[in-house]
Write a protein that holds these residues in place. Structure first.
Motif, PDB file in Angstrom:
ATOM      1  N   THR A 196      -2.230  -2.341   6.374  1.00 25.85           N
ATOM      2  CA  THR A 196      -2.343  -2.127   4.936  1.00 25.85           C
ATOM      3  C   THR A 196      -1.293  -1.094   4.551  1.00 25.85           C
ATOM      4  O   THR A 196      -1.270   0.007   5.109  1.00 25.85           O
ATOM      5  CB  THR A 196      -3.744  -1.609   4.549  1.00 25.85           C
ATOM      6  N   GLN A 320      -8.941   3.255  11.436  1.00 22.71           N
ATOM      7  CA  GLN A 320      -7.504   3.042  11.251  1.00 22.71           C
ATOM      8  C   GLN A 320      -6.626   4.089  11.910  1.00 22.71           C
ATOM      9  O   GLN A 320      -6.987   5.264  12.024  1.00 22.71           O
ATOM     10  CB  GLN A 320      -7.163   3.021   9.759  1.00 22.71           C
ATOM     11  N   ARG A 322      -3.314   5.766  10.904  1.00 20.82           N
ATOM     12  CA  ARG A 322      -2.542   5.940   9.665  1.00 20.82           C
ATOM     13  C   ARG A 322      -1.255   6.682   9.978  1.00 20.82           C
ATOM     14  O   ARG A 322      -1.268   7.780  10.541  1.00 20.82           O
ATOM     15  CB  ARG A 322      -3.355   6.728   8.636  1.00 20.82           C
ATOM     16  N   VAL A 334       2.661   4.934   3.259  1.00 19.13           N
ATOM     17  CA  VAL A 334       1.578   5.102   4.223  1.00 19.13           C
ATOM     18  C   VAL A 334       1.243   3.741   4.815  1.00 19.13           C
ATOM     19  O   VAL A 334       1.051   2.770   4.073  1.00 19.13           O
ATOM     20  CB  VAL A 334       0.334   5.724   3.569  1.00 19.13           C
ATOM     21  N   MET A 336      -1.447   1.792   7.241  1.00 18.85           N
ATOM     22  CA  MET A 336      -2.783   1.906   7.805  1.00 18.85           C
ATOM     23  C   MET A 336      -3.071   0.692   8.677  1.00 18.85           C
ATOM     24  O   MET A 336      -3.140  -0.429   8.175  1.00 18.85           O
ATOM     25  CB  MET A 336      -3.819   2.043   6.685  1.00 18.85           C
ATOM     26  N   HIS A 356     -13.003  -1.457   6.650  1.00 19.83           N
ATOM     27  CA  HIS A 356     -11.645  -0.974   6.346  1.00 19.83           C
ATOM     28  C   HIS A 356     -11.137  -1.586   5.045  1.00 19.83           C
ATOM     29  O   HIS A 356     -10.611  -0.885   4.175  1.00 19.83           O
ATOM     30  CB  HIS A 356     -10.701  -1.324   7.491  1.00 19.83           C
ATOM     31  N   TYR A 360     -10.111   0.884   2.155  1.00 21.17           N
ATOM     32  CA  TYR A 360      -8.685   1.197   2.323  1.00 21.17           C
ATOM     33  C   TYR A 360      -7.747   0.052   1.987  1.00 21.17           C
ATOM     34  O   TYR A 360      -6.527   0.227   2.045  1.00 21.17           O
ATOM     35  CB  TYR A 360      -8.422   1.659   3.761  1.00 21.17           C
ATOM     36  N   SER A 367      -8.540   3.744  -1.486  1.00 17.91           N
ATOM     37  CA  SER A 367      -7.116   4.064  -1.416  1.00 17.91           C
ATOM     38  C   SER A 367      -6.390   4.028  -2.760  1.00 17.91           C
ATOM     39  O   SER A 367      -5.535   4.883  -3.019  1.00 17.91           O
ATOM     40  CB  SER A 367      -6.413   3.129  -0.427  1.00 17.91           C
TER      41      SER A 367
END
Length: 431
Positions: A196, A320, A322, A334, A336, A356, A360, A367
Motif C-alpha cells: 500500500t 505491516q 512500513r 510511505v 506499507m 490491514h 491502512y 491512513s
C-alpha cells in the motif's frame, strides 16, 4: 540569542541549535537546505532498512528502492545471496531498471546493452574491443552498497563504508522486531502480499509514533468501535492520559507506542473472543507448541504489533512493514507491506490482510486521515512569525524504566523527543 530570530542555518552544528529540550524550530520540517543535509548526514550515513528478504525468494528476484535519494536494487543473485546494488550502469550511469519488482536472469542496460549478472558481475559489453586491450570486465561490475547486513530477514544497507554495526544500531529494538516475527510459530513472515503506497506533501519526520492523535484524528473510527464494544481497561482507554499504555524512547532514535499494558489486562477476554474463530484454535496450539505456554501468551498479547519506529526509516505497525521515503522537505512517500505468517492456517492470514486493508488501505479508515493531517501540518508551518513547535507534553513526568528506556504516558511526546534527539546527535557529529 533570541532563538525566534534564528536564521535558517547552513551548517549541521547550527542546525542542532534548532532542537531544544521542549521544542524545535519549524524550519527542520520546511527547509529544503536542511532536508539535503539530512540526506547527506543521516540517510546516506546510517543504516536504512531496504526491505525484507522474503520479497525476493528466488535467484533473479529483485526490488528497486532508494537509500535516501539514491536508487538501489535489492536482488537475490544467481548464487542465492541477497545484495544491495546501486541502480546505475557502470558505463554512462543509466538506471538499469525502473520496474519496481521482477525476476530476471540478467540486468541489461537499455542505453548501450551492457549486461550484468544478478550478482552484479559484468558479463557482456557489446564490441568491447573498442575499449582497448586492457579493458577488464571484472572491474566494472555493479557497485554494491558499502555495507549490507540482515537481521532475521530484514535487509539493511548503509552508504557509508564505516560506522557502527547493524547489531549496535538496532540495540534494544531487536527484541521488539522479534515480537513482530515470532507471532508466527515458525518465526518467519512473508512480505509478498502486496504494498500500500501513499504520497503526501509533508515532511518525513511527521510519520508515526504519536499516541496523542488517535482520539482526534481518528475520532470517527474510535467512536464506531466504542459503540460496538467498550475499549480499554479500568485505567482508561488505549489512547488517553488515564491509560496504562506507554510511550518509550529506546535510544538511538528508536521509539514505540507500548500498548502491552492494556492488551495484557484484556488478554483473557481476547482469548475467549477468538476461540472458535476460523483457524484460531489450531494457530494457538501451534504457538504453544513452538514457544511454550508462557512465551506464546506473551507474544500473543502483543498480537505481532510492537508499534515501533526503527530510526530513521522503518516502522513495524500492526501486520505491516512500513518504509519511509523522504523525497523533499515537503514530500514524503510511505510504503506499507502487509505481511503474512508462515506455518499458520490460511484464515489467520486472511484476517491479518483484511485488518490491514480496513485501517491502512487507500480507501481505509485510518491512513487517509494521517496523510491529510500531515499536509495540514506542513501548511501551518509555512507561517513563520512564531516558528517554534512545542514538544513538551509529558516532559516533566517521564521516567527511566528498568531496561533503561525513557517512558511516558501513551499521549506524551516522548517518542518525538526521542527521534529528534538522535536527529540532533547525527547532525552534530557531521559538523
Amino acid at each position: 540569542m533570541d532563538m525566534s530570530d534564528l536564521p535558517v542555518p547552513c551548517t549541521p552544528r547550527e542546525i542542532s541549535q534548532l532542537v531544544q529540550r521542549d521544542r524545535v524550530h519549524g524550519s527542520i520540517y520546511t527547509s529544503q537546505a536542511i532536508f539535503e543535509m539530512e540526506m547527506r548526514h543521516i540517510f546516506h550515513r546510517t543504516w536504512l532498512c531496504v526491505g525484507h528478504a522474503s520479497e525476493i525468494p528466488e535467484p533473479g528476484a529483485y526490488r528497486t528502492t532508494r537509500l535516501g535519494t539514491q536508487s538501489v536494487i535489492m536482488a537475490r543473485g544467481s548464487d542465492g545471496e541477497v545484495r544491495v546494488l546501486m541502480n546505475r550502469c557502470r558505463h554512462r550511469g543509466v538506471a538499469l531498471t525502473e520496474t519496481e519488482t521482477g525476476c530476471v536472469r540478467r540486468f541489461t542496460c537499455p542505453y548501450h546493452g551492457w549486461v550484468y549478472d544478478t550478482t552484479g558481475e559484468l558479463k557482456l559489453v557489446p564490441d568491447a574491443d573498442a575499449y582497448g586491450r586492457g579493458f577488464d570486465l571484472s572491474a566494472y561490475g555493479l557497485t554494491p552498497a558499502p555495507r549490507v547486513a540482515q537481521y532475521r530477514g530484514f535487509v539493511f544497507a548503509s552508504l557509508s563504508p564505516e560506522g557502527e554495526s547493524l547489531d549496535e544500531h538496532l540495540g534494544p529494538a531487536k527484541a521488539y522486531m522479534d515480537l513482530f516475527l515470532d507471532v508466527s510459530p515458525l518465526g518467519e513472515i512473508d512480505a509478498r502480499a502486496g504494498v500500500t503506497k501513499t504520497s503526501f506533501r509533508a515532511n518525513w519526520k511527521f510519520v508515526g509514533m504519536d499516541g496523542y492523535h488517535p482520539n482526534y484524528v481518528h475520532k470517527t473510527v474510535y467512536d464506531l468501535r466504542r459503540r460496538r464494544k467498550p475499549v480499554g481497561s479500568a485505567k482508561g482507554e488505549s489512547f488517553s492520559d488515564e491509560s496504562a499504555n506507554l510511550t518509550r524512547d529506546l535510544g538511538k532514535g528508536h521509539v514505540m507506542l507500548d500498548v502491552y499494558p492494556v492488551r495484557k489486562a484484556n488478554y483473557a477476554s481476547y482469548l475467549q473472543s477468538m476461540s472458535g474463530r476460523p483457524g484460531w484454535d489450531a494457530y494457538y496450539a501451534a504457538m504453544v507448541q513452538a514457544w511454550g505456554q508462557e512465551r506464546a501468551d506473551e507474544i500473543l498479547v502483543w498480537a505481532g504489533d510492537p508499534h515501533i519506529g526503527v530510526f530513521p526509516n522503518l516502522q513495524l505497525i500492526g501486520s505491516q512493514i512500513r518504509l519511509i521515503r523522504p523525497v523533499a522537505a515537503d514530500v514524503t512517500e510511505v510504503l506499507m507491506f502487509p505481511t503474512v505468517l508462515k506455518g499458520v492456517p490460511d484464515a489467520i492470514n486472511e484476517s491479518r490482510l483484511r485488518a490491514h486493508e480496513a485501517f491502512y488501505g487507500p480507501a481505509s479508515q485510518g491512513s487517509p486521515d494521517d496523510a491529510e493531517i500531515f499536509e495540514r501540518n506542513q501548511i501551518g508551518l509555512s507561517a513563520v512569525v512564531d516558528p517554534w513547535v512545542l514538544l513538551a507534553r509529558g516532559l516533566d513526568r517521564e521516567k527511566v524504566d528498568v531496561d533503561g528506556s525513557i517512558v511516558g504516558t501513551i499521549t506524551d511526546e516522548t517518542t518525538q523527543r526521542g527521534q529528534l534527539k538522535q536527529w540532533k546527535l547525527l547532525m552534530e557529529q557531521a559538523a
